[in-house]
Design a protein around this motif. Sequence first.
Motif, PDB file in Angstrom:
ATOM      1  N   ILE A 139       0.844  -1.194   0.000  1.00 40.00           N
ATOM      2  CA  ILE A 139       0.000   0.000   0.000  1.00 40.00           C
ATOM      3  C   ILE A 139       0.880   1.246   0.000  1.00 40.00           C
ATOM      4  O   ILE A 139       1.617   1.499   0.954  1.00 40.00           O
ATOM      5  CB  ILE A 139      -0.928   0.015   1.227  1.00 40.00           C
ATOM      6  CG1 ILE A 139      -1.748  -1.282   1.293  1.00 40.00           C
ATOM      7  CG2 ILE A 139      -1.869   1.222   1.165  1.00 40.00           C
ATOM      8  CD1 ILE A 139      -2.544  -1.441   2.581  1.00 40.00           C
ATOM      9  N   PRO A 140       0.816   2.021  -1.068  1.00 39.17           N
ATOM     10  CA  PRO A 140       1.722   3.176  -1.183  1.00 39.17           C
ATOM     11  C   PRO A 140       1.318   4.318  -0.253  1.00 39.17           C
ATOM     12  O   PRO A 140       0.149   4.444   0.142  1.00 39.17           O
ATOM     13  CB  PRO A 140       1.583   3.584  -2.653  1.00 39.17           C
ATOM     14  CG  PRO A 140       0.220   3.118  -3.042  1.00 39.17           C
ATOM     15  CD  PRO A 140      -0.039   1.872  -2.255  1.00 39.17           C
ATOM     16  N   ILE A 141       2.295   5.139   0.095  1.00 38.12           N
ATOM     17  CA  ILE A 141       2.055   6.350   0.881  1.00 38.12           C
ATOM     18  C   ILE A 141       1.705   7.466  -0.096  1.00 38.12           C
ATOM     19  O   ILE A 141       2.539   7.851  -0.921  1.00 38.12           O
ATOM     20  CB  ILE A 141       3.307   6.720   1.698  1.00 38.12           C
ATOM     21  CG1 ILE A 141       3.619   5.621   2.727  1.00 38.12           C
ATOM     22  CG2 ILE A 141       3.118   8.065   2.394  1.00 38.12           C
ATOM     23  CD1 ILE A 141       4.933   5.822   3.460  1.00 38.12           C
ATOM     24  N   PRO A 142       0.484   8.002  -0.045  1.00 36.77           N
ATOM     25  CA  PRO A 142       0.090   9.000  -1.043  1.00 36.77           C
ATOM     26  C   PRO A 142       0.808  10.331  -0.905  1.00 36.77           C
ATOM     27  O   PRO A 142       1.064  11.015  -1.892  1.00 36.77           O
ATOM     28  CB  PRO A 142      -1.421   9.153  -0.810  1.00 36.77           C
ATOM     29  CG  PRO A 142      -1.625   8.739   0.615  1.00 36.77           C
ATOM     30  CD  PRO A 142      -0.611   7.674   0.886  1.00 36.77           C
ATOM     31  N   HIS A 143       1.112  10.717   0.343  1.00 36.56           N
ATOM     32  CA  HIS A 143       1.848  11.962   0.574  1.00 36.56           C
ATOM     33  C   HIS A 143       2.389  11.940   1.995  1.00 36.56           C
ATOM     34  O   HIS A 143       1.949  11.170   2.849  1.00 36.56           O
ATOM     35  CB  HIS A 143       0.960  13.195   0.354  1.00 36.56           C
ATOM     36  CG  HIS A 143      -0.259  13.239   1.239  1.00 36.56           C
ATOM     37  ND1 HIS A 143      -0.243  13.717   2.534  1.00 36.56           N
ATOM     38  CD2 HIS A 143      -1.539  12.829   1.008  1.00 36.56           C
ATOM     39  CE1 HIS A 143      -1.444  13.621   3.054  1.00 36.56           C
ATOM     40  NE2 HIS A 143      -2.251  13.089   2.158  1.00 36.56           N
ATOM     41  N   GLY A 144       3.370  12.785   2.248  1.00 37.95           N
ATOM     42  CA  GLY A 144       3.974  12.820   3.559  1.00 37.95           C
ATOM     43  C   GLY A 144       3.069  13.452   4.602  1.00 37.95           C
ATOM     44  O   GLY A 144       2.108  14.158   4.285  1.00 37.95           O
ATOM     45  N   GLY A 145       3.382  13.199   5.868  1.00 34.44           N
ATOM     46  CA  GLY A 145       2.597  13.752   6.964  1.00 34.44           C
ATOM     47  C   GLY A 145       2.595  12.813   8.153  1.00 34.44           C
ATOM     48  O   GLY A 145       3.413  11.891   8.242  1.00 34.44           O
ATOM     49  N   ILE A 146       1.664  13.022   9.062  1.00 38.35           N
ATOM     50  CA  ILE A 146       1.523  12.205  10.263  1.00 38.35           C
ATOM     51  C   ILE A 146       0.285  11.325  10.121  1.00 38.35           C
ATOM     52  O   ILE A 146      -0.821  11.836   9.901  1.00 38.35           O
ATOM     53  CB  ILE A 146       1.405  13.070  11.533  1.00 38.35           C
ATOM     54  CG1 ILE A 146       2.581  14.049  11.631  1.00 38.35           C
ATOM     55  CG2 ILE A 146       1.325  12.192  12.775  1.00 38.35           C
ATOM     56  CD1 ILE A 146       3.932  13.377  11.763  1.00 38.35           C
ATOM     57  N   LEU A 147       0.452  10.019  10.234  1.00 36.14           N
ATOM     58  CA  LEU A 147      -0.674   9.093  10.116  1.00 36.14           C
ATOM     59  C   LEU A 147      -1.505   9.143  11.389  1.00 36.14           C
ATOM     60  O   LEU A 147      -1.037   8.779  12.465  1.00 36.14           O
ATOM     61  CB  LEU A 147      -0.166   7.668   9.867  1.00 36.14           C
ATOM     62  CG  LEU A 147      -1.250   6.585   9.731  1.00 36.14           C
ATOM     63  CD1 LEU A 147      -2.137   6.859   8.521  1.00 36.14           C
ATOM     64  CD2 LEU A 147      -0.610   5.197   9.605  1.00 36.14           C
ATOM     65  N   ARG A 148      -2.743   9.588  11.255  1.00 32.37           N
ATOM     66  CA  ARG A 148      -3.621   9.731  12.417  1.00 32.37           C
ATOM     67  C   ARG A 148      -4.672   8.636  12.524  1.00 32.37           C
ATOM     68  O   ARG A 148      -5.161   8.343  13.614  1.00 32.37           O
ATOM     69  CB  ARG A 148      -4.334  11.089  12.364  1.00 32.37           C
ATOM     70  CG  ARG A 148      -3.407  12.290  12.418  1.00 32.37           C
ATOM     71  CD  ARG A 148      -2.558  12.296  13.682  1.00 32.37           C
ATOM     72  NE  ARG A 148      -1.814  13.557  13.811  1.00 32.37           N
ATOM     73  CZ  ARG A 148      -0.861  13.768  14.699  1.00 32.37           C
ATOM     74  NH1 ARG A 148      -0.539  12.798  15.553  1.00 32.37           N
ATOM     75  NH2 ARG A 148      -0.240  14.923  14.745  1.00 32.37           N
ATOM     76  N   GLY A 149      -5.057   8.042  11.411  1.00 29.04           N
ATOM     77  CA  GLY A 149      -6.098   7.025  11.482  1.00 29.04           C
ATOM     78  C   GLY A 149      -6.233   6.249  10.190  1.00 29.04           C
ATOM     79  O   GLY A 149      -5.799   6.699   9.126  1.00 29.04           O
ATOM     80  N   VAL A 150      -6.841   5.069  10.299  1.00 22.85           N
ATOM     81  CA  VAL A 150      -7.095   4.209   9.145  1.00 22.85           C
ATOM     82  C   VAL A 150      -8.531   3.708   9.241  1.00 22.85           C
ATOM     83  O   VAL A 150      -8.949   3.170  10.277  1.00 22.85           O
ATOM     84  CB  VAL A 150      -6.143   2.994   9.102  1.00 22.85           C
ATOM     85  CG1 VAL A 150      -6.385   2.175   7.840  1.00 22.85           C
ATOM     86  CG2 VAL A 150      -4.696   3.440   9.195  1.00 22.85           C
TER      87      VAL A 150
END
Length: 418
Positions: free
Chosen positions: A332-343
């Motif tokens: 599953i690719p990372i669409p853009h940078g940042g902080i992952l807060r939820g799925v």
Amino acid sequence: MSANEKTVLLLTTPQSYRADAFVSAARQLGIALVVGVDLPESLAAQWGVQLHLDFSQPETAVTHIIEFAKKRPLAAIIPVDDAGAVLAARASRELGLPHNNVAAAEAARDKHQMRQMLAAAGVNSPKFKRFSLDDPLSEMNAQVLAEIGFPCVVKPLYLNGSRGVMRANDATELAAVVSRLRGMLPSGADFLVESYLPGVEVALEGVLENGRLHPLAIFDKPDPLEGPFFEETIYMTPSCLPDEVQQQIVETAAAGAAALGLQLGSVHAELRVNEAGAWIVEVNGRSIGGLCSQTLRFDMGLSLEELILRQATGLPVSHLQREQQASGVMMIPIPHGGILRGVRGVAAAQAIPGVDEVTITAPLNNRLVPLPEGESYLGFIFATGNAPAEVENALRQAHAQLNFQIDEEIRLAVIGNQ
């Protein structure tokens, strides 16, 4: 430990997903597995590591392995990642264990050395030239135009998982990607510029026994990998390519492994296929990365890790065949940078017919870095079916169910007194 139980040393890194799979496989086979991790001594106790090693100091690490082996004799040393391949070869040589030649392990790790050896052996591979980040851009551009041509691919010598691999279509883009590479590599580091190989990309998983390659699987990559970056997403097997093309892939991968001098153990090769044949992108002296090995099952339900451990302890594996059911994985690719807060949507994704498992590996509240700087994925989706097209459809449907909340990073600027 019984007198007949064999001990295998597994070399890995803290970032690897594979250690648990090898531990489970060893338990199934009755093999004692010791995990050696590239980790400082100060962290080893916290991690519960059996053997901590510094892969960047191979001579010291080999000494530690030899001292360990005096107390607990080893039957084999297996590298999980590229980072441990050279160390495994060096330590195995000192202990008199079956191993790849150290020079071969180093060539599979160093992309420039790999290119030189492939070219010398006449194996299909791209044109290449080594540069330094300190080289003037005007001279670099002139040499690329004269010897490589555009489009070209810029590639670090040692990074893995498509990190730092970028396409440049002209001199302006070449300057931009080299500038970006400067943010990833040490000052003055060397890198490669290669000719861009058109065509479809595939991966081959195999094992070597006395220099002979036994292919285990060919993976198709249905998403086009044309740049500007080369993030891998879907792997599917069996391949849908014609039998004669698959044979070209096997023969080219075997020639590539032989050119490097690899003789034993796992091989993971990446190739491009076009009207001119099969071309080597890379040949690695290790097995497939991430959790992707879960797509493979062999006779008697053996996992890839069980097969690798069987070979390492002297059991034959060339007769083992992959189960015929089609299988695949989406990284599953990372669409853009940042902080992952939820799925959200994991349950819905797992409910898609054909989907076997959805595993989210990225921890919450942590920073995500996409390619080309990053080296990880959000997770993995696994599917099986009667045909590769069915598997691909299940993977794409499952991915569409997932929603990732990624917040932008807040950067605080400290302004001094005026």
